[in-house]
Scaffold this motif. Structure first.
Motif, PDB file in Angstrom:
ATOM      1  N   PRO A  63      -3.606   9.878  -6.912  1.00  0.00           N
ATOM      2  CA  PRO A  63      -4.069   8.973  -7.973  1.00  0.00           C
ATOM      3  C   PRO A  63      -3.318   7.645  -7.929  1.00  0.00           C
ATOM      4  CG  PRO A  63      -3.854  11.189  -8.840  1.00  0.00           C
ATOM      5  CD  PRO A  63      -3.291  11.230  -7.440  1.00  0.00           C
ATOM      6  N   GLY A  64      -4.070   6.559  -7.995  1.00  0.00           N
ATOM      7  CA  GLY A  64      -3.475   5.228  -7.978  1.00  0.00           C
ATOM      8  C   GLY A  64      -3.215   4.666  -6.607  1.00  0.00           C
ATOM      9  N   SER A  65      -3.619   5.362  -5.550  1.00  0.00           N
ATOM     10  CA  SER A  65      -3.294   4.910  -4.196  1.00  0.00           C
ATOM     11  C   SER A  65      -3.981   3.597  -3.827  1.00  0.00           C
ATOM     12  CB  SER A  65      -3.673   5.973  -3.162  1.00  0.00           C
ATOM     13  OG  SER A  65      -2.711   6.987  -3.084  1.00  0.00           O
ATOM     14  N   VAL A  66      -3.296   2.841  -2.978  1.00  0.00           N
ATOM     15  CA  VAL A  66      -3.854   1.675  -2.303  1.00  0.00           C
ATOM     16  C   VAL A  66      -3.868   2.005  -0.821  1.00  0.00           C
ATOM     17  CG1 VAL A  66      -3.552  -0.767  -1.744  1.00  0.00           C
ATOM     18  CG2 VAL A  66      -2.980   0.065  -4.044  1.00  0.00           C
ATOM     19  N   VAL A  67      -5.057   1.980  -0.220  1.00  0.00           N
ATOM     20  CA  VAL A  67      -5.229   2.344   1.189  1.00  0.00           C
ATOM     21  C   VAL A  67      -5.411   1.078   2.007  1.00  0.00           C
ATOM     22  CG1 VAL A  67      -6.588   3.678   2.850  1.00  0.00           C
ATOM     23  CG2 VAL A  67      -6.359   4.494   0.476  1.00  0.00           C
ATOM     24  N   VAL A  68      -4.648   0.941   3.083  1.00  0.00           N
ATOM     25  CA  VAL A  68      -4.818  -0.217   3.965  1.00  0.00           C
ATOM     26  C   VAL A  68      -5.678   0.180   5.157  1.00  0.00           C
ATOM     27  CG1 VAL A  68      -2.640   0.213   5.206  1.00  0.00           C
ATOM     28  CG2 VAL A  68      -3.675  -2.068   5.246  1.00  0.00           C
ATOM     29  N   MET A  69      -6.766  -0.596   5.354  1.00  0.00           N
ATOM     30  CA  MET A  69      -7.679  -0.402   6.475  1.00  0.00           C
ATOM     31  C   MET A  69      -7.986  -1.776   7.052  1.00  0.00           C
ATOM     32  SD  MET A  69     -10.157   2.516   4.721  1.00  0.00           S
ATOM     33  CE  MET A  69     -10.527   3.404   6.231  1.00  0.00           C
ATOM     34  N   HIS A  70      -8.890  -1.826   8.019  1.00  0.00           N
ATOM     35  CA  HIS A  70      -9.200  -3.091   8.684  1.00  0.00           C
ATOM     36  C   HIS A  70     -10.698  -3.325   8.768  1.00  0.00           C
ATOM     37  CE1 HIS A  70      -5.037  -2.411   9.878  1.00  0.00           C
ATOM     38  NE2 HIS A  70      -4.963  -3.713  10.048  1.00  0.00           N
ATOM     39  N   CYS A  71     -11.049  -4.610   8.770  1.00  0.00           N
ATOM     40  CA  CYS A  71     -12.451  -5.022   8.830  1.00  0.00           C
ATOM     41  C   CYS A  71     -12.676  -5.848  10.096  1.00  0.00           C
ATOM     42  CB  CYS A  71     -12.808  -5.826   7.574  1.00  0.00           C
ATOM     43  SG  CYS A  71     -14.556  -6.255   7.465  1.00  0.00           S
ATOM     44  N   THR A  72     -12.236  -5.305  11.234  1.00  0.00           N
ATOM     45  CA  THR A  72     -12.333  -6.013  12.508  1.00  0.00           C
ATOM     46  C   THR A  72     -12.847  -5.040  13.560  1.00  0.00           C
ATOM     47  OG1 THR A  72      -9.971  -5.532  12.744  1.00  0.00           O
ATOM     48  CG2 THR A  72     -10.560  -7.770  12.091  1.00  0.00           C
ATOM     49  N   ARG A  73     -14.010  -5.360  14.121  1.00  0.00           N
ATOM     50  CA  ARG A  73     -14.633  -4.440  15.077  1.00  0.00           C
ATOM     51  C   ARG A  73     -13.775  -4.214  16.308  1.00  0.00           C
ATOM     52  NH1 ARG A  73     -20.727  -6.422  16.049  1.00  0.00           N
ATOM     53  NH2 ARG A  73     -20.065  -8.255  14.873  1.00  0.00           N
ATOM     54  N   SER A  74     -13.193  -5.271  16.855  1.00  0.00           N
ATOM     55  CA  SER A  74     -12.469  -5.124  18.111  1.00  0.00           C
ATOM     56  C   SER A  74     -11.174  -4.342  17.941  1.00  0.00           C
ATOM     57  CB  SER A  74     -12.163  -6.507  18.713  1.00  0.00           C
ATOM     58  OG  SER A  74     -11.356  -7.268  17.827  1.00  0.00           O
ATOM     59  N   ALA A  75     -10.519  -4.477  16.788  1.00  0.00           N
ATOM     60  CA  ALA A  75      -9.215  -3.843  16.584  1.00  0.00           C
ATOM     61  C   ALA A  75      -9.288  -2.539  15.806  1.00  0.00           C
ATOM     62  CB  ALA A  75      -8.276  -4.806  15.866  1.00  0.00           C
ATOM     63  N   ALA A  76     -10.406  -2.292  15.146  1.00  0.00           N
ATOM     64  CA  ALA A  76     -10.536  -1.061  14.354  1.00  0.00           C
ATOM     65  C   ALA A  76     -11.979  -0.553  14.442  1.00  0.00           C
ATOM     66  CB  ALA A  76     -10.136  -1.319  12.907  1.00  0.00           C
ATOM     67  N   PRO A  77     -12.383  -0.095  15.606  1.00  0.00           N
ATOM     68  CA  PRO A  77     -13.797   0.260  15.813  1.00  0.00           C
ATOM     69  C   PRO A  77     -14.250   1.528  15.111  1.00  0.00           C
ATOM     70  CG  PRO A  77     -12.503   0.816  17.762  1.00  0.00           C
ATOM     71  CD  PRO A  77     -11.592   0.055  16.849  1.00  0.00           C
ATOM     72  N   ALA A  78     -13.320   2.360  14.643  1.00  0.00           N
ATOM     73  CA  ALA A  78     -13.703   3.640  14.039  1.00  0.00           C
ATOM     74  C   ALA A  78     -13.772   3.611  12.522  1.00  0.00           C
ATOM     75  CB  ALA A  78     -12.721   4.732  14.480  1.00  0.00           C
ATOM     76  N   THR A  79     -13.406   2.493  11.911  1.00  0.00           N
ATOM     77  CA  THR A  79     -13.236   2.457  10.453  1.00  0.00           C
ATOM     78  C   THR A  79     -14.537   2.699   9.703  1.00  0.00           C
ATOM     79  OG1 THR A  79     -11.435   0.886  10.785  1.00  0.00           O
ATOM     80  CG2 THR A  79     -12.281   1.127   8.546  1.00  0.00           C
ATOM     81  N   GLU A  80     -15.607   2.059  10.143  1.00  0.00           N
ATOM     82  CA  GLU A  80     -16.873   2.224   9.417  1.00  0.00           C
ATOM     83  C   GLU A  80     -17.332   3.672   9.437  1.00  0.00           C
ATOM     84  OE1 GLU A  80     -21.012   2.822   8.786  1.00  0.00           O
ATOM     85  OE2 GLU A  80     -20.163   2.795  10.819  1.00  0.00           O
ATOM     86  N   ARG A  81     -17.193   4.343  10.573  1.00  0.00           N
ATOM     87  CA  ARG A  81     -17.592   5.745  10.653  1.00  0.00           C
ATOM     88  C   ARG A  81     -16.699   6.615   9.766  1.00  0.00           C
ATOM     89  NH1 ARG A  81     -17.419   4.380  16.014  1.00  0.00           N
ATOM     90  NH2 ARG A  81     -15.680   5.821  16.435  1.00  0.00           N
ATOM     91  N   ALA A  82     -15.415   6.300   9.738  1.00  0.00           N
ATOM     92  CA  ALA A  82     -14.486   7.069   8.899  1.00  0.00           C
ATOM     93  C   ALA A  82     -14.857   6.956   7.427  1.00  0.00           C
ATOM     94  CB  ALA A  82     -13.054   6.589   9.125  1.00  0.00           C
TER      95      ALA A  82
ATOM     96  N   TRP B  22       0.851  -1.186   0.000  1.00  0.00           N
ATOM     97  CA  TRP B  22       0.000   0.000   0.000  1.00  0.00           C
ATOM     98  C   TRP B  22       0.883   1.231   0.000  1.00  0.00           C
ATOM     99  CZ3 TRP B  22       0.410  -3.588   3.902  1.00  0.00           C
ATOM    100  CH2 TRP B  22       1.234  -3.223   4.972  1.00  0.00           C
ATOM    101  N   ASP B  23       0.284   2.371  -0.278  1.00  0.00           N
ATOM    102  CA  ASP B  23       1.019   3.629  -0.152  1.00  0.00           C
ATOM    103  C   ASP B  23       0.325   4.600   0.800  1.00  0.00           C
ATOM    104  OD1 ASP B  23      -1.070   4.032  -2.056  1.00  0.00           O
ATOM    105  OD2 ASP B  23      -0.052   5.813  -2.809  1.00  0.00           O
ATOM    106  N   VAL B  24      -0.839   4.207   1.334  1.00  0.00           N
ATOM    107  CA  VAL B  24      -1.541   5.045   2.313  1.00  0.00           C
ATOM    108  C   VAL B  24      -1.928   4.174   3.509  1.00  0.00           C
ATOM    109  CG1 VAL B  24      -3.535   6.505   2.792  1.00  0.00           C
ATOM    110  CG2 VAL B  24      -2.463   6.583   0.540  1.00  0.00           C
ATOM    111  N   VAL B  25      -1.429   4.528   4.679  1.00  0.00           N
ATOM    112  CA  VAL B  25      -1.790   3.866   5.934  1.00  0.00           C
ATOM    113  C   VAL B  25      -2.916   4.656   6.580  1.00  0.00           C
ATOM    114  CG1 VAL B  25      -0.973   3.187   8.218  1.00  0.00           C
ATOM    115  CG2 VAL B  25       0.565   3.016   6.245  1.00  0.00           C
ATOM    116  N   SER B  26      -4.033   4.017   6.825  1.00  0.00           N
ATOM    117  CA  SER B  26      -5.189   4.733   7.381  1.00  0.00           C
ATOM    118  C   SER B  26      -5.016   5.078   8.850  1.00  0.00           C
ATOM    119  CB  SER B  26      -6.453   3.891   7.210  1.00  0.00           C
ATOM    120  OG  SER B  26      -6.393   2.731   8.040  1.00  0.00           O
ATOM    121  N   GLY B  27      -4.199   4.302   9.557  1.00  0.00           N
ATOM    122  CA  GLY B  27      -4.056   4.521  10.995  1.00  0.00           C
ATOM    123  C   GLY B  27      -5.265   4.085  11.793  1.00  0.00           C
TER     124      GLY B  27
END
Length: 302
Positions: A238-257, A213-218
């Motif tokens: 342009p062309g970025s790959v963003v790394v995020m997570h699909c785990t409620r316990s470890a990334a609880p804010a992702t869906e809202r973001a 990836w070239d973008v870390v979501s944090g």
């Protein structure tokens, strides 16, 4: 000129690439052109064609893709790691949630294509969800190992997979996808923790394209969705790959973001795509295969 890689279309189109790592390999890249993206053969119908992969790197090492073209269209690929380590079963049984159905629902509501890098252990714990994601044409399922153990030493304290067992671990994840009913799986692999070295790239070749990836979501362990959104929006090009997570316990804010990230990027003229589209795009710029270990603060280390 883009090298054509005929990645054993009949096998790789199965949706489960168990046999890929057992020796299904395509034509090698032309000398001097490592890591160039490959198109699927034009004569093969889209439903039967193999997903695009990169040609092998120097000395036949597993190729590494980091981002798409900066010059040909404003595309961005959102990727979600569905993490669960091999030893987290008791925590799941005690009620900890490693899934995030609300995030998947938001992607569908907003009509956002995405690539899910799934561990085999996650697919075993949530087979109905794995199957549901795998059959949705918006999404694609890729491999994040079976165990979510590290493929190098000193990777956030994760246990280490010995080199002789690395291919077996990846193959076991594809087997878990198949058993869960995932209809399609793409031949892409993400190293747990993002950590890899030449030994790991050599151990997995041939058969998969490693995707970084070239973008870390944090978003790992983050509780401030606005901060996650800002980090993504500040980093995307342009062309970025963003790394995020699909785990409620470890990334609880992702869906809202996501509710902020998606409309803001669309306002800027970005188009959301799966990783396979970026890899397959003519003239796409692929990340280089590297010898040095790479890591970023992106994974849940539990």
């Amino acid at each position: 000129m883009i090298t054509l890689v005929r990645s054993c279309a009949a096998l790789c189109a199965l949706g489960v690439l168990t046999t890929v790592l057992a020796g299904c390999s395509g034509d090698t890249a032309a000398p001097g052109h490592p890591g160039r993206p490959a198109r699927t053969p034009a004569a093969v119908a889209p439903s039967a064609s193999a997903p695009p992969t990169l040609a092998p790197g120097p000395s036949g090492l597993t190729p590494v893709f980091m981002n798409g073209s900066r010059a040909h269209g404003r595309t961005v690929a959102l990727t979600f790691d569905a993490d669960m380590t091999a030893d987290q079963g008791p925590r799941a049984a005690a009620g900890e949630r490693f899934d995030n159905p609300a995030l998947v629902a938001t992607l569908r509501r907003l009509k956002v294509p995405a690539t899910f890098f799934m561990t085999g252990r996650w697919a075993e714990e949530y087979p109905a969800q794995a199957k549901d994601i795998g059959k949705d044409p918006l999404f694609e399922v890729a491999n994040h190992s079976y165990s979510h153990h590290a493929f190098t030493g000193s990777c956030y304290g994760l246990p280490t997979v010995p080199a002789p067992r690395m291919r077996t671990d990846v193959r076991r994840a594809f087997d878990a996808f198949r058993k869960a009913g995932v209809e399609r799986a793409v031949p892409y692999f993400r190293f747990p923790g993002g950590c890899y070295d030449r030994q790991a790239l050599r151990a997995l070749a041939p058969g998969v394209t490693a995707v970084q990836w070239d973008v870390v979501s944090g978003d790992a362990f983050a509780t401030d969705s606005a901060a996650v959104a800002r980090q993504v929006l500040d980093g995307v090009r342009p062309g970025s790959v963003v790394v995020m997570h699909c785990t409620r316990s470890a990334a609880p804010a992702t869906e809202r973001a996501l509710r902020t990230i998606v409309p803001k990027l669309r306002e800027r003229g970005f188009r959301f795509v799966r990783v396979s589209e970026q890899i397959g795009a003519a003239g796409g710029a692929a990340g280089a295969t590297g010898a040095a270990a790479t890591a970023g603060p992106v994974e849940a280390r539990s």
